[in-house]
Design an enzyme around this catalytic site. Structure first.
Site, PDB file in Angstrom:
ATOM      1  CE  LYS A   1      -2.561   4.034  -0.308  1.00 35.41           C
ATOM      2  NZ  LYS A   1      -3.724   3.192  -0.620  1.00 35.41           N
TER       3      LYS A   1
HETATM    4  C1  LIG Z   1      -5.190   3.687   0.091  1.00 36.26           C
HETATM    5  C2  LIG Z   1      -5.966   4.879   0.384  1.00 36.26           C
HETATM    6  C3  LIG Z   1      -6.873   4.950   1.462  1.00 36.26           C
HETATM    7  C4  LIG Z   1      -7.330   3.784   2.265  1.00 36.26           C
HETATM    8  O1  LIG Z   1      -6.401   2.953   2.780  1.00 36.26           O
HETATM    9  P1  LIG Z   1      -6.726   1.403   3.036  1.00 36.26           P
HETATM   10  O2  LIG Z   1      -5.556   0.987   3.868  1.00 36.26           O
HETATM   11  O3  LIG Z   1      -6.761   0.736   1.702  1.00 36.26           O
HETATM   12  O4  LIG Z   1      -8.021   1.320   3.782  1.00 36.26           O
HETATM   13  C5  LIG Z   1      -7.479   6.168   1.738  1.00 36.26           C
HETATM   14  N1  LIG Z   1      -7.258   7.250   0.983  1.00 36.26           N
HETATM   15  C6  LIG Z   1      -6.422   7.223  -0.067  1.00 36.26           C
HETATM   16  C7  LIG Z   1      -6.215   8.473  -0.852  1.00 36.26           C
HETATM   17  C8  LIG Z   1      -5.759   6.046  -0.423  1.00 36.26           C
HETATM   18  O5  LIG Z   1      -4.965   6.030  -1.488  1.00 36.26           O
END
Ligand SMILES: *Cc1c(COP(=O)(O)O)cnc(C)c1O
Length: 400
Positions: free
Chosen positions: A229
């Site tokens: 992210k």
């Molecule tokens: C990354 C992501 C998540 C989940 O996050 P994690 O920290 O990997 O559990 C949920 N929804 C979307 C759209 C994402 O891109």
């Protein structure tokens, strides 16, 4: 079909342009999105190690939460161990019960649907709009008028799916690749039908909708700080809320529902071990200090892509909707009707030449685990799934 849609896609020209924008003298593969450690990361993490405060207690968690609150404008923030657990907790706080339905786009990461499943609830898939890549509110409005009835109970209205007999409790708009969904019509629909909104803002830290940060247009939202992210805590997430009671409950339930006491172990409900460790929060504090810089760089990179691909035949570079100021977390090319024919070749050649590219997720209603779930017609989702390609997006790909 208009002219643009019939035009051939020049795969070689796309690769040549990507090579040109990215780096000519590189020695390794250019990743899709690479974390940047430019500030006090080492310093804060070392501080955790030096003092021994690495785990479930320590001051960085609270500091990270208040930095997030300050940046997003969300009155309350509760840090969690990842974005999926933040989403799960949001659904529990919205009182989503087993056998209730929750609306979500089929074009999202699987975690959105999984969090619904963890509650024993049922994902109900809706289509997206090609202009935003998020939920198509107009299509949803006609769909709800067709399949749902509004019922009243204790002066509260709620929404029942006439086809399944189940309550539609909530909707989860997701801000795809960081681009904000058009929230106003969704908020209006949710009020009209008595459906709660939970934003999946996992990808959109640093993105604003009409000058409001994504995740603050509803009572509850989830962010992710996974390694891919815009900023990362290694693994991590956060719940945003405007409701103090929900924030207190979120903190309680994510920390094993232990009642405050100097030594006694007393837990007043089935809680969760979802708290973010202090060492991860330390990383987050350093990361968020550089967030405005990262957003700026990513927007500059997107602008360069936009200029480059402006006159290309057979594709367009996805740009933020007019109501949005996006973090451009992942840059996106959308191919025309010839896309499905060329996508595999484009993916294969770019990855072979060291430029990491990826298609979008398999639409969730096409996964065996979710294929029996209720859904509206999903033609835009199914079409986009064969025409989207994400291209390198790291903030360090553009010169300072
Ligand atoms: C990354 C992501 C998540 C989940 O996050 P994690 O920290 O990997 O559990 C949920 N929804 C979307 C759209 C994402 O891109």
């Amino acid at each position: 079909m208009d002219k643009a849609n019939e035009e051939k896609i020049d795969v070689q020209k796309i690769i040549y342009s990507l090579e040109n924008i990215l780096s000519k003298n590189r020695i390794k593969t250019i990743p899709l999105q690479e974390p940047q450690f430019l500030g006090k990361e080492w310093h804060y993490v070392k501080d955790c190690l030096d003092t021994g405060w690495v785990s479930s207690a320590g001051s960085y968690v609270e500091r990270f939460e208040s930095l997030l609150s300050e940046y997003t404008g969300a009155p309350y923030v509760v840090a969690t161990v990842n974005g999926t657990s933040a989403l799960h907790m949001c659904l529990l706080l919205a009182k989503v019960q087993p056998d209730e339905e929750v609306l979500l786009p089929s074009l999202t990461f699987v975690a959105t649907a999984n969090a619904i499943s963890y509650c024993g609830a049922i994902p109900h898939f809706v289509d997206v709009d090609e202009a935003t890549l998020g939920i198509d509110a107009n299509k949803l409005r006609s769909y709800l008028h067709e399949i749902a009835t509004i019922e009243n109970n204790d002066q509260k209205s709620f929404c029942r799916n006439r086809q399944t007999g189940r309550i539609i409790k909530a909707i989860i708009p997701m801000h795809t690749f960081g681009h904000p969904v058009d929230m106003d019509p969704l908020v209006e629909l949710s009020q009209q039908f008595g459906i709660k909104i939970i934003e999946d803002a996992a990808e959109s830290l640093g993105s604003f909708y009409k000058n409001r940060h994504t995740g603050t247009m509803s009572d509850l939202a989830a962010i992710s700080f996974n390694g891919n992210k815009i900023i990362t805590t290694g693994g991590g997430g956060a719940i945003l809320t405007n409701n103090q009671e929900l924030a207190i409950l979120a903190k309680h339930l994510t920390t094993t529902a232990k009642t405050a006491h100097p030594w006694a172990y007393y837990h007043d409900s089935v809680g969760y071990n979802y708290r973010l460790p202090n060492i991860n929060a330390a990383l987050g504090c350093a990361q968020i200090e550089n967030l405005p810089f990262l957003v700026k760089r990513k927007r500059e990179l997107a602008q360069k892509y936009e200029e480059t691909f402006k006159n290309f035949r057979g594709l367009r570079f996805f740009t933020e909707p007019s109501f949005a100021q996006s973090n451009y977390w992942l840059n996106t090319l959308i191919l025309n009707e010839n896309g499905p024919k060329e996508l595999e070749k484009l993916l294969s050649l770019t990855n072979k030449s060291g430029i990491m590219t990826r298609p979008v997720w398999t639409p969730l209603h096409q996964l065996p685990i979710y294929k029996k779930c209720p859904a509206m017609t999903l033609e835009v989702t199914e079409s986009l799934a064969q025409r989207i390609i994400n291209i390198p997006s790291s903030a360090n790909l553009i010169e300072a």
